[in-house]
Design an enzyme around this catalytic site. Structure first.
Site, PDB file in Angstrom:
ATOM      1  N   PRO A   1      -1.705  10.293  30.517  1.00  0.00           N
ATOM      2  CA  PRO A   1      -2.748  11.617  30.843  1.00  0.00           C
ATOM      3  C   PRO A   1      -1.063  12.471  30.309  1.00  0.00           C
ATOM      4  O   PRO A   1       0.052  12.436  30.467  1.00  0.00           O
ATOM      5  CB  PRO A   1      -2.492  12.166  31.792  1.00  0.00           C
ATOM      6  CG  PRO A   1      -2.963  10.497  32.180  1.00  0.00           C
ATOM      7  CD  PRO A   1      -2.346   9.868  31.565  1.00  0.00           C
ATOM      8  N   PRO A   2      -1.385  13.904  30.088  1.00  0.00           N
ATOM      9  CA  PRO A   2      -0.222  15.093  29.346  1.00  0.00           C
ATOM     10  C   PRO A   2       0.627  14.594  30.746  1.00  0.00           C
ATOM     11  O   PRO A   2      -0.351  15.099  31.997  1.00  0.00           O
ATOM     12  CB  PRO A   2      -1.045  15.707  28.909  1.00  0.00           C
ATOM     13  CG  PRO A   2      -3.065  15.697  28.705  1.00  0.00           C
ATOM     14  CD  PRO A   2      -2.749  14.616  28.874  1.00  0.00           C
ATOM     15  N   GLY A   3       2.191  15.108  30.269  1.00  0.00           N
ATOM     16  CA  GLY A   3       2.880  15.343  31.504  1.00  0.00           C
ATOM     17  C   GLY A   3       3.044  14.298  32.281  1.00  0.00           C
ATOM     18  O   GLY A   3       4.124  14.449  33.316  1.00  0.00           O
ATOM     19  N   THR A   4       2.959  12.666  31.973  1.00  0.00           N
ATOM     20  CA  THR A   4       3.102  11.606  33.255  1.00  0.00           C
ATOM     21  C   THR A   4       4.700  11.443  32.590  1.00  0.00           C
ATOM     22  O   THR A   4       5.089  10.108  33.172  1.00  0.00           O
ATOM     23  CB  THR A   4       2.004  10.875  32.379  1.00  0.00           C
ATOM     24  OG1 THR A   4       1.682  10.194  31.774  1.00  0.00           O
ATOM     25  CG2 THR A   4       1.046  10.691  33.780  1.00  0.00           C
ATOM     26  N   GLY A   5       5.536  11.506  31.430  1.00  0.00           N
ATOM     27  CA  GLY A   5       6.805  11.242  31.577  1.00  0.00           C
ATOM     28  C   GLY A   5       6.612  10.564  29.977  1.00  0.00           C
ATOM     29  O   GLY A   5       7.972   9.404  30.099  1.00  0.00           O
ATOM     30  N   LYS A   6       5.966  10.080  29.098  1.00  0.00           N
ATOM     31  CA  LYS A   6       6.150   9.258  27.837  1.00  0.00           C
ATOM     32  C   LYS A   6       7.007   9.723  27.352  1.00  0.00           C
ATOM     33  O   LYS A   6       7.564   8.698  26.945  1.00  0.00           O
ATOM     34  CB  LYS A   6       5.068   9.477  27.237  1.00  0.00           C
ATOM     35  CG  LYS A   6       3.547   9.737  28.084  1.00  0.00           C
ATOM     36  CD  LYS A   6       2.444   8.733  27.440  1.00  0.00           C
ATOM     37  CE  LYS A   6       1.845  10.031  26.939  1.00  0.00           C
ATOM     38  NZ  LYS A   6       1.433  11.329  27.654  1.00  0.00           N
ATOM     39  N   THR A   7       7.227  10.937  26.636  1.00  0.00           N
ATOM     40  CA  THR A   7       8.806  11.789  26.178  1.00  0.00           C
ATOM     41  C   THR A   7       9.921  10.952  26.250  1.00  0.00           C
ATOM     42  O   THR A   7      10.833  11.323  26.469  1.00  0.00           O
ATOM     43  CB  THR A   7       8.192  12.676  25.628  1.00  0.00           C
ATOM     44  OG1 THR A   7       6.927  13.123  25.302  1.00  0.00           O
ATOM     45  CG2 THR A   7       9.030  13.145  24.773  1.00  0.00           C
TER      46      THR A   7
ATOM     47  N   GLU B   1     -16.791  30.844  51.470  1.00  0.00           N
ATOM     48  CA  GLU B   1     -15.683  30.119  51.182  1.00  0.00           C
ATOM     49  C   GLU B   1     -16.370  29.092  53.073  1.00  0.00           C
ATOM     50  O   GLU B   1     -15.762  27.868  53.373  1.00  0.00           O
ATOM     51  CB  GLU B   1     -14.411  30.497  51.434  1.00  0.00           C
ATOM     52  CG  GLU B   1     -14.073  31.177  50.139  1.00  0.00           C
ATOM     53  CD  GLU B   1     -14.321  29.925  49.140  1.00  0.00           C
ATOM     54  OE1 GLU B   1     -13.744  28.709  49.276  1.00  0.00           O
ATOM     55  OE2 GLU B   1     -14.701  30.616  48.158  1.00  0.00           O
TER      56      GLU B   1
END
Length: 669
Positions: free
Chosen positions: A254-260, A477
């Site tokens: 998923p986006p933002g999981t630290g691949k880059t 609520e």
């Protein structure tokens, strides 16, 4: 006493000379061409006269010659030198000895000649009339006195006409050159470098200091990638046993999981040339450019082998071929993909070149790209667990000034489902909130507010809400809170509020346990909680007075009910079947995998499931109507209630609130 010289020492390092900007040279050349284009090189400073003035000059015998200039539609008048010197009326052109001194506007040479003959004939006739002794021979002699040369100038201004063609062509060439430079993004080396690779090179000279220590969590993914790095450092360790390292490693998650971030750590650890670029860098509007950049990238990589090529967001160029709705719409992208497939595993050898890629859309990638021999390994980078979230918090709070009451494990429990990027955003938002309140350190309250801010949006205390609407929101609520508190498999409540945040008028935060498998009973309890708000409105106000605040709840409940029926096989009528296509092929098809009759049955089952869940929630609320009214009253009064407040009303939760992991999940009103 010696005086100290307090003047700072001057730096003796010579300053780099400023480079001349060629753009100014182009501007000067353009201005010069523009001036030459509008400049009349043959023009001479002369004075315009009319027919009467010209007649006086002819009668006074001051005209030396006239030249009819056809292209300028004028008659240039040259005066005699003695007339310029002797007559006062020519003093303004006295210094213009070369001439012409005057000009007469005229576009017809024959008309001009006829007018000149008329003037001379009238003057001759007048003199003969004044002196009757003059004969015809004398008249001819008199006419000769007024005669002067008359010539025509039919020449062309070749300089001006030449510039008329050259200047527009040069202007078009300069515009084309500047547009090509802009299209290349400023890359030097000439206009034909558009086919060169845009990869950014990191090597030992780059001083890239990010390592695996800076990557918290992701233990499984790091272990896989560390093996690649170890192979590049110690290749004999693997080749001696006959093994070979994978040619390609694909990071999926998923986006933002630290691949880059993991790829950046590889660049810092490998100590070999590391080429980094995005999948979109291959895509251009010109046919053949993407394939040319792929060839150039691999050619450069082979020269620097062993090395690593990292392609981020590879789905931009690696999408499955043949899925375009328009014929020929993706020819350039598909040719680029074909070249990439050939370079990764073709006849040519890529020894020492390892491909590292990342994407969050592995389902749309071409199958030929994922086969063994190209991307041998797929590393799934999932959302962090409780322990990993605590480690990620530890990395991002290194440079933050924390208060002693900050417990990272507590916040790790509150952020289940958060990615590494989300946690980094929480830490930064907490620091901004603390600075906004002029605090010396970041406190626990700041982190709580940051989590609420990220999940629910900005708090809107200034929203004007009528007492009736406030009461309706509180009842809604309270319905969510009551049902979640009394159902066994529902997520325990952490906090409920009627303070507007973002687009929501109220919200309830839960602490669900972290699980990988969900049972049918658990899904049904969650469905009851989602419909608890609408059920509370119908119990308190009646079905006809229920409001539109449950729109988000109904949307989520409908999606979950369809998933239970058509995906998970939790319907007795539909059976143990699933119509979900994990390959993504159904996204490009107009046909459903079931008949119209089955579609009607699915709709009916979903309707029955939601009605059953809503009726169950109503039964729970009717059995606890007094406590529901009490909870709604407290919400109207305090606006924010916590789990301790619900425990005072309903007693301790029978099913236990202690779970292995916790999070903050919002329910919109």
């Amino acid at each position: 006493m010696e005086k100290k010289n307090n003047k700072p020492k001057q730096n003796n390092v010579p300053k780099a000379p400023k480079q001349f900007n060629l753009t100014w040279l182009y501007v000067l050349i353009g201005c010069g061409l523009l001036a030459a284009y509008f400049w009349d090189f043959d023009a001479v400073a002369t004075t315009e006269i009319d027919n009467l003035q010209f007649s006086e000059m002819v009668v006074d015998k001051d005209v030396e010659k006239v030249v009819f200039v056809k292209k300028d539609e004028r008659v240039n008048v040259f005066l005699k030198g003695k007339s310029l010197d002797s007559k006062q009326r020519y003093k303004e052109v006295k210094n213009n000895l070369k001439g012409p001194q005057y000009y007469l506007a005229q576009n017809d040479f024959k008309a001009f000649s006829d007018e000149l003959n008329r003037i001379v004939d009238e003057e001759v006739a007048a003199r003969i009339a004044a002196d009757t002794t003059l004969t015809a021979a004398d008249a001819k002699q008199i006419r000769q006195e007024y005669a002067f040369p008359i010539t025509q100038d039919n020449s062309h201004n070749w300089t001006g006409e030449l510039l008329l063609w050259i200047f527009p062509l040069l202007l078009l060439f300069m515009l084309f050159y500047w547009s090509m430079r802009s299209m290349r993004g400023g890359i030097g080396g000439g206009m034909f470098n558009i086919g060169k690779s845009k990869a950014q090179l990191f090597d030992e000279k780059s001083n890239y200091n990010i390592s695996f220590k800076d990557v918290a969590g992701l233990e499984g993914a790091k272990e896989e990638v560390e093996e690649v790095v170890d192979f590049l450092k110690n290749p004999k360790k693997y080749t001696e046993l006959g093994g070979r390292i994978p040619k390609g490693v694909l990071l999926v998650g998923p986006p933002g999981t630290g691949k880059t971030l993991l790829a950046r750590a590889v660049a810092g650890e490998a100590k070999v040339p590391f080429f980094s670029l995005s999948g979109s860098d291959f895509v251009e509007m010109f046919v053949g450019v993407g394939a040319s950049r792929v060839r150039d990238l691999f050619r450069t990589a082979k020269e620097k082998a062993p090395c690593i090529i990292f392609i981020d967001e590879i789905d931009a160029v690696g999408r499955a071929r043949g899925r375009s709705m328009m014929s020929g719409a993706n020819d350039e992208r598909e040719s680029t993909l074909n070249q990439l497939l050939t370079e990764m595993d073709g006849f040519s050898s890529n020894t020492g070149v390892i491909i590292l890629a990342a994407t969050n859309r592995a389902d749309v990638l071409d199958r030929a790209l994922l086969r063994a021999g190209r991307f041998d390994r797929q590393i799934h980078v999932e959302l962090p667990s409780l322990t990993e979230r605590k480690e990620i918090f530890g990395v991002h709070v290194r440079k933050l000034k924390l208060s002693p009451d900050v417990d990272l494990e507590y916040f790790a429990k509150l952020t289940s489902g958060f990615s590494g990027a989300d946690i980094a955003n929480v830490c930064n938002e907490a620091a901004l909130i603390a600075a906004r309140h002029s605090k010396k350190s970041i406190e626990k309250e700041d982190f709580n507010n940051a989590i609420d801010r990220i999940i629910g949006g900005l708090e809107r205390r200034t929203s004007i809400i009528s007492p009736e609407e406030k009461r309706s929101i509180a009842v809604h609520e309270s319905g969510h809170a009551t049902v979640s508190w009394l159902l066994e498999h529902a997520s325990p409540l952490q906090k409920v509020t009627i303070v507007p945040r973002g687009v929501a008028l109220g919200a309830a935060w839960y602490v669900p346990e972290e699980r990988h498998i969900t049972t049918r009973e658990q899904l049904f309890d969650e469905l009851c909680v989602l419909l608890g708000g609408r059920a509370a409105e119908e119990v308190v106000f009646g079905e006809m007075k229920a409001g539109t605040g449950a729109q988000n709840d109904l949307e989520r409940a409908t999606k979950q009910a369809y998933a239970m029926v058509a995906v998970y096989g939790f319907s007795d009528k539909i059976g143990k079947v699933s119509y979900y296509d994990s390959t993504g092929q159904s996204d490009y098809s107009f046909n459903r995998p079931y008949s119209e009759k089955t579609a009607e049955d699915i709709d009916e089952e979903v309707r029955n499931l939601t009605e059953t869940a809503c009726n169950r929630a109503k039964g729970i609320l009717l059995a606890n109507r007094q406590n529901l009214d009490t909870l709604a009253g407290w919400l109207v009064e305090r606006e924010v209630l916590y789990a301790d407040d619900l425990e005072k009303i309903y007693g301790k939760r029978e099913f236990g609130c202690e779970v292995a992991d916790e999070t903050s999940e919002q329910s919109d009103n």
